[in-house]
Design an enzyme around this catalytic site. Structure first.
Site, PDB file in Angstrom:
ATOM      1  CB  SER A  53      -0.882  -0.047   1.248  1.00 35.66           C
ATOM      2  OG  SER A  53      -1.906   0.913   1.174  1.00 35.66           O
ATOM      3  NE  ARG A 301      -3.288  -6.867  -3.415  1.00 37.77           N
ATOM      4  CZ  ARG A 301      -4.380  -7.313  -4.053  1.00 37.77           C
ATOM      5  NH1 ARG A 301      -4.427  -7.318  -5.374  1.00 37.77           N
ATOM      6  NH2 ARG A 301      -5.408  -7.777  -3.374  1.00 37.77           N
ATOM      7  CB  THR A 337      -6.492   1.736   5.040  1.00 34.23           C
ATOM      8  OG1 THR A 337      -5.461   1.563   4.058  1.00 34.23           O
ATOM      9  CG2 THR A 337      -6.171   0.924   6.260  1.00 34.23           C
ATOM     10  CB  CYS A 493       3.549  -8.783 -15.882  1.00 33.79           C
ATOM     11  SG  CYS A 493       4.199  -9.687 -14.450  1.00 33.79           S
ATOM     12  CB  CYS A 519       3.401 -14.340  -9.725  1.00 27.96           C
ATOM     13  SG  CYS A 519       1.797 -13.608  -9.389  1.00 27.96           S
ATOM     14  CB  CYS A 522       0.124  -6.983  -8.834  1.00 23.28           C
ATOM     15  SG  CYS A 522       0.174  -7.308 -10.604  1.00 23.28           S
ATOM     16  CB  CYS A 525      -2.006 -11.199 -15.732  1.00 22.45           C
ATOM     17  SG  CYS A 525      -1.874 -12.109 -14.189  1.00 22.45           S
TER      18      CYS A 525
END
Ligand SMILES: Cc1cc2nc3c(=O)[nH]c(=O)nc-3n(C[C@H](O)[C@H](O)[C@H](O)COP(=O)(O)OP(=O)(O)OC[C@H]3O[C@@H](n4cnc5c(N)ncnc54)[C@H](O)[C@@H]3O)c2cc1C
Ligand code: SF4
Length: 550
Positions: A53, A301, A337, A493, A519, A522, A525
């Protein structure tokens, strides 16, 4: 595949999937309500390992959950002291006066944190209250009862080889059964996506919208650190048609969180969000901040950007969606949040009332009915037109109009509600209609390549396991993703998972390589593939990034 042994099963009042702010707030609130058995499963190797975050958080969620928190030793320590907003051109930076910004954009009273560390701290609170937390276990499957109601989840089997056969290390997953199951998987949760499809939860809402946020953590030279400074930009290096911008937060001991968000409704398949972020750091407004500093963290993310118009129906028999999985992020503020925590508490209160009434595995209809008139609804309503205006009119026209609309809404005036047009995957233009974007080579000091970046995310997956990025049709990927769209997965990506190699291979054409072990979860894709041909599913529990202080 050989027949697998039956799974062991455990019973709880409430199962929660995901130990982010939403899941942990729900767990703590359930325990505050009474003697309710609660378990939380988390796919990261520890709580916080998969949390990525900014983060400047609005403490409203914490205030409601733990009113005494300000007197405690907590990771919520750096108050915002200076709040700046800039519009960038290639060589200019125009500061937007704070008095022009709608009041809801004001960051004073907010705190700069590592959200991963906040979750670690919340987990200690939850455990102290009696919540069971199982990190390293991905919820891989939803369990259904005879009438189609959700009755819990099963964690994934461990020790299955790439060929799908059990290895010597094989361990069967567990069934965690519950009267109510709360899904707190964050943006684009994979079980959440399946539940939305199964129950048609998106029948009456707009398409979901997302962004990708890429972040680096820097240890900077002490003289360049200004604790409490929060800086956002929009404009360069993105063109006017592409939404997004940067954030840069000074906090902790000489730490800077710097990141870049690109809205995933971008059109040009040659665009690389990762490279746009690297270019941003070279702008004269920020580049000197990193002189003599060291990059110590990296991650990415998806961000849920659809807001009010995209929130699906939240409830179905036996369960509910909470947090970013439901789409409660406030886009212009890049803040989710507080609403994630609020939705966790709200769902927990309705689940608690249902349990007290002796109910089980039915719909928590009162939670669905409550959210739009709650603080979450009030928050999202005021900013609901910001994203559609930006997407339709571009940055130069759309953002000022979005600001005017937010001002109007803050003053209680409603100018209507604009719809989101297309899902993000449908926004890419064929490559033949777009211009390739030349990106400069990284210098290894301020700008970097993907692989050295992924290294800093401490990503680790068991290599001998089934690929968790499911490609429905390899031929469609070649004919469309590669031939028509010039292979955008190699650019969107942020972890270099996808590659087209052997371009000259005759007669079969190039090969698609999926480096699944890189990976960082996130989910881009799963969102942006132009044909929806890639589905992200949870790999073995504990795999993925191991973010520290992110
Ligand atoms: C780059 C970026 C910057 C941001 N900046 C800010 C900011 O400054 N301020 C702010 O308030 N918000 C910010 N946000 C948004 C904020 O991070 C989210 O709104 C918030 O984290 C949502 O909480 P959540 O609990 O819903 O989901 P998440 O925080 O995503 O947590 C979900 C958890 O569930 C786990 N999980 C998922 N699926 C499974 C499964 N199947 N089994 C087991 N575990 C699972 C994940 O590993 C994760 O730990 C930012 C987001 C990004 C990406
Ligand atoms: S493979 Fe998909 S989910 Fe994993 S890092 Fe790449 S874009 Fe993100």
């Amino acid at each position: 595949m050989a027949e697998l042994p039956a799974r062991e099963s455990m019973e709880f009042d409430v199962v929660i999937v995901g130990a982010g702010p939403a899941g942990l707030a729900a767990a703590i609130r359930l325990k505050q309500l009474g003697d309710i058995s609660v378990v939380v499963v988390e796919k990261g190797s520890e709580v916080g390992a998969h949390i990525l975050s900014g983060a400047v958080i609005d403490p409203a969620g914490l205030d409601a959950l733990l009113p005494q928190w300000r007197g405690e030793d907590s990771p919520v320590a750096t108050a915002v002291s200076d709040d700046r907003f800039y519009f960038l051109g290639p060589a200019l930076a125009v500061r937007l006066p704070n008095f022009l910004m709608p009041p809801l954009m004001n960051n004073h009273g907010n705190f700069i944190v590592s959200l991963g560390n906040v979750c670690r701290w919340l987990a200690t609170k939850a455990e102290a209250a009696g919540v069971e937390i199982y990190p390293g276990f991905a919820a891989a499957e939803v369990l259904f009862g005879a009438d189609g109601e959700v009755t819990g989840i099963a964690t994934g089997d461990m020790g299955i080889g790439r060929d799908g056969e059990p290895k010597a290390s094989f361990t069967r997953g567990m069934e965690l059964r519950a009267k109510y199951t709360l899904f707190a998987e964050g943006a684009r949760g994979h079980l959440t996506k399946a539940l939305i499809a199964r129950y048609g939860l998106d029948r009456d809402c707009g398409p979901p919208k997302y962004g990708i946020g890429i972040k680096e953590l820097w240890q900077v030279a002490p003289g360049l650190h200004r604790p409490g400074l929060v800086q956002h930009t929009l404009g360069w290096p993105l063109d006017n048609r592409t939404g997004g911008g940067s954030f840069l937060y000074h906090y902790g001991p000489d730490l800077i969180s710097v990141g870049f968000v690109v809205h995933l409704d971008y059109e040009n398949p040659y665009l690389s969000p990762f490279e746009e972020f690297q270019r941003f750091k070279t702008h004269r407004l920020v580049r000197d901040t990193f002189a003599g500093g060291k990059r110590i963290g990296y991650g990415a993310r998806a961000i849920a950007e659809g807001g009010w118009q995209s929130v699906p129906k939240l409830v179905f028999p036996g369960g509910a969606l909470i947090g970013d999985g439901a789409g409660f992020l406030d886009v212009p503020r890049i803040k989710g949040t507080h609403n994630a925590m609020r939705s966790g508490m709200l769902a927990a209160e309705h689940a608690g009332a249902a349990l007290a009434a002796g109910r089980a595995n039915d719909e928590l209809a009162a939670y669905e009915a409550a959210w739009r008139t709650s603080a979450i609804g009030a928050d999202l309503w005021k900013v609901r037109n910001a994203k559609p205006l930006w997407s339709r009119l571009g940055t130069l026209m759309g953002v000022p109009l979005a600001a005017a609309d937010m001002w109007a809404n803050s003053l209680g005036l409603s100018l209507g509600t604009l719809r989101h047009r297309k899902p993000d995957q449908a926004c890419l233009e064929p490559a033949a209609q777009c211009r390739p974007i030349p990106y400069p080579k990284p210098d290894g000091k301020l700008t970097f390549d993907r692989l050295s970046s992924v290294y800093l995310s401490n990503t680790n997956h068991e290599e001998d396991q089934p690929v968790h990025l499911l490609l429905r049709s390899p031929s469609l990927q070649r004919e469309s993703e590669h031939d028509a769209f010039a292979g955008p997965s190699a650019r969107y990506c942020p972890a270099g998972v996808y590659e087209w190699v052997d371009e000259d291979r005759a007669p079969r054409g190039p090969r698609y390589v999926i480096n699944a072990q890189n990976c960082v979860h996130c989910k881009t894709c799963d969102i942006k593939d132009p044909n929806g041909n890639i589905t992200w599913v949870a790999p073995e529990g504990g795999g993925g990034p191991n973010y520290q202080n992110m």
